[in-house]
Design a protein around this motif. Sequence first.
Motif, short mmCIF file in Angstrom:
data_model
loop_
_atom_site.label_atom_id
_atom_site.label_comp_id
_atom_site.label_asym_id
_atom_site.label_seq_id
_atom_site.Cartn_x
_atom_site.Cartn_y
_atom_site.Cartn_z
N SER A 164 1.20 -1.35 0.10
CA SER A 164 -0.09 0.23 0.25
C SER A 164 1.04 1.20 -0.06
O SER A 164 2.15 1.08 0.52
CB SER A 164 -0.67 -0.02 1.36
OG SER A 164 -0.20 -0.38 2.46
N VAL A 222 -16.82 -7.15 -1.70
CA VAL A 222 -17.67 -6.55 -0.85
C VAL A 222 -18.76 -7.29 0.12
O VAL A 222 -19.28 -7.91 -0.43
CB VAL A 222 -19.05 -5.63 -1.97
CG1 VAL A 222 -19.88 -4.30 -1.73
CG2 VAL A 222 -17.69 -5.01 -2.92
N SER A 223 -18.53 -6.83 1.49
CA SER A 223 -19.44 -7.24 2.50
C SER A 223 -20.56 -5.76 2.83
O SER A 223 -19.82 -5.37 3.86
CB SER A 223 -18.08 -8.02 3.53
OG SER A 223 -19.37 -8.70 3.99
N ARG A 253 -6.57 -9.17 -3.06
CA ARG A 253 -6.44 -10.60 -2.56
C ARG A 253 -6.47 -11.19 -3.66
O ARG A 253 -6.90 -11.55 -4.76
CB ARG A 253 -7.43 -11.30 -1.76
CG ARG A 253 -7.52 -10.36 -0.24
CD ARG A 253 -6.85 -10.92 0.01
NE ARG A 253 -6.18 -9.93 1.49
CZ ARG A 253 -6.17 -8.22 1.80
NH1 ARG A 253 -5.85 -7.83 1.04
NH2 ARG A 253 -5.98 -8.12 3.27
N VAL A 276 -19.13 -2.47 2.71
CA VAL A 276 -17.47 -2.22 2.45
C VAL A 276 -16.57 -3.00 2.09
O VAL A 276 -17.50 -4.37 1.52
CB VAL A 276 -17.47 -2.50 4.42
CG1 VAL A 276 -15.80 -2.28 4.43
CG2 VAL A 276 -17.64 -1.78 5.00
N GLU A 277 -15.89 -2.74 0.97
CA GLU A 277 -14.92 -2.69 -0.19
C GLU A 277 -13.94 -4.17 0.61
O GLU A 277 -12.93 -2.97 1.65
CB GLU A 277 -14.93 -2.84 -0.72
CG GLU A 277 -14.05 -3.74 -2.19
CD GLU A 277 -13.16 -2.46 -3.39
OE1 GLU A 277 -12.87 -1.74 -3.13
OE2 GLU A 277 -13.98 -3.46 -4.19
N GLY A 278 -13.43 -4.95 1.02
CA GLY A 278 -12.48 -5.82 1.38
C GLY A 278 -11.49 -5.02 0.06
O GLY A 278 -11.08 -5.15 -0.88
N GLY A 279 -10.03 -5.24 0.70
CA GLY A 279 -8.35 -5.73 -0.27
C GLY A 279 -8.69 -5.82 -1.26
O GLY A 279 -9.25 -7.40 -0.69
N ALA A 311 -11.32 -7.71 -5.49
CA ALA A 311 -11.33 -7.17 -3.97
C ALA A 311 -13.31 -7.35 -3.43
O ALA A 311 -14.13 -6.95 -4.38
CB ALA A 311 -11.38 -5.98 -4.15
N SER A 335 0.64 -8.39 2.43
CA SER A 335 -0.85 -9.73 2.67
C SER A 335 -0.31 -10.63 1.73
O SER A 335 -0.99 -12.13 1.91
CB SER A 335 -2.39 -9.27 3.65
OG SER A 335 -2.89 -9.18 1.95
N THR A 354 -18.69 -6.91 -7.05
CA THR A 354 -16.18 -7.29 -6.79
C THR A 354 -15.58 -6.68 -8.45
O THR A 354 -16.09 -6.92 -9.14
CB THR A 354 -16.53 -8.67 -6.71
OG1 THR A 354 -17.15 -9.22 -5.10
CG2 THR A 354 -15.30 -9.14 -6.53
#
Length: 513
Positions: free
Chosen positions: A235, A301-302, A310, A305-308, A299, A260, A282
Amino acid sequence: MARSVSTRWHLGYWVVLVSLSTPSLCGSMAAWWTDLGPSFVLQNASTGLLTYSFCHSNSTPIYPQDPPIALRTTYAPKNGTALAATGWYDQIGSTWASVFYQNNNDDIVNAVYKCDNRTGLYEQQETNVISDRIGTPNPHTSTGLSVTLLGEQEGYRVFYHDRAKALQSLQFQATDGWSYGSPVSSNTNRSSMEIHSMFSGVRNVTVVTPRDAKNMETARLNVDSTYFIETFPASLRGGMNNTSASNRTSFPYDTSATPSFELEAWDGTPKAIGIAIDTKLTRHIFYIGTDRAVHWIAAFVSGKVEGGFRAQPGQNAEIWPLADEPNSDFTIASHIESSSIRLYYVSDGRIIETRYRDGNWATAIPVETSNTTVIVDEGTGGGDVGLTAGAKAGIGVGVSVGVLLIGAAAAAFWILRRKKTAPPDEETTTAPDPAATTGPPMSETGSPDATSFGAEVARTGSGLSGDKWDAEVKDKAVTPPPRELESPNLASELPEIHDRNELPTKHHVTELP
């Protein structure tokens, strides 16, 4: 059923060409999705011609290669140009394509085409140089290109690199035409010039590019019309403060955080990169690595909120066959409303299509060619849908002008001999005059433009003569069989005035949280 004289000439001509051809590599590729399904265009690296799939193909493209069909261009594409394309299907049943490339003067050119549904061939409507607008930074001589079609009001956004490798944008709006858009990323430290972009709602645009030997960069449009810049797996230092308004040529990484994951088989120099977005918002990113395998990052979305990003699991060789080259070129088309993604690349000498829909991958299949369709239509059975020797000439084999002349002479001699002995039912019929169905060129304001490309094959400065087109591109289309649509044909509406600059509406598109 006996084959016609024209069909036998068609096959014999390309047999001659292939026997005398020299090897070359497939050039750049671009794909897009309309309500009929995906389409694509690619450049022949030897001839520079922009060959394409039939414009009336349903669900899956049919890419003729015996011989190929090519877009007629007012300005000759630069050999090795990046390609970008988009399109739509209007309310009266016409398919449109808007193609972007770099010419030999390093300008960015936009060419607009309308599909002739009877033949599957595109007819050129207008061509404009779009990078000469006031305030537009000059394009890099090897710029990447990507286009996003936002809708009727917002129009296009075209992304490119300037001479310093910073990321810039051009925009088209129905009221103002083409103009310089805005900076996207002032970062000039880039290992490669590939770009791809996608949107999931009005002004929700993501642009992805390679950054270096370990990372990618994304720029995401904010509500304040700036772009938020981030990288992964590492990042950036400064978090949300890294935007297109930062006016910095370098964005350092945050060395206090450990990434990560790592980008597998990534050296920062892919020949293509691709992004798609599904109905769950997504963001999926793809590349072909140094190991010739497809790699996938996402990435999710939950809630809101979007996760990074992976790394996602790889697929077996039946789903993702190895590409013929490391860091291979490919193109991607996606359809947000059905969560569908298609990847197209060359594997084992064939253009293949691999499909993703609603979280599942299907077995890859070779893209069908016109040669296969001809055989089926004539009742001689199926056959291998891979590239024949003649088909390989369309994407990987170039021929010199001398070879073309030899091939044409041999074909003409063969025709003359056959006509002397052909029975009456095999006489060649007269083809319809293409000029009778081609509308006048349109200017950027939608009015007839006497200087635009019309019935002529090329004009001064195009680099292609009529003889070269006649030798290399045969406007002899074969209508493919009807194909079942993958999803309902939700045609986008156009206003009553069917100007080529009118774009589809945005009413099918959801906005990000």
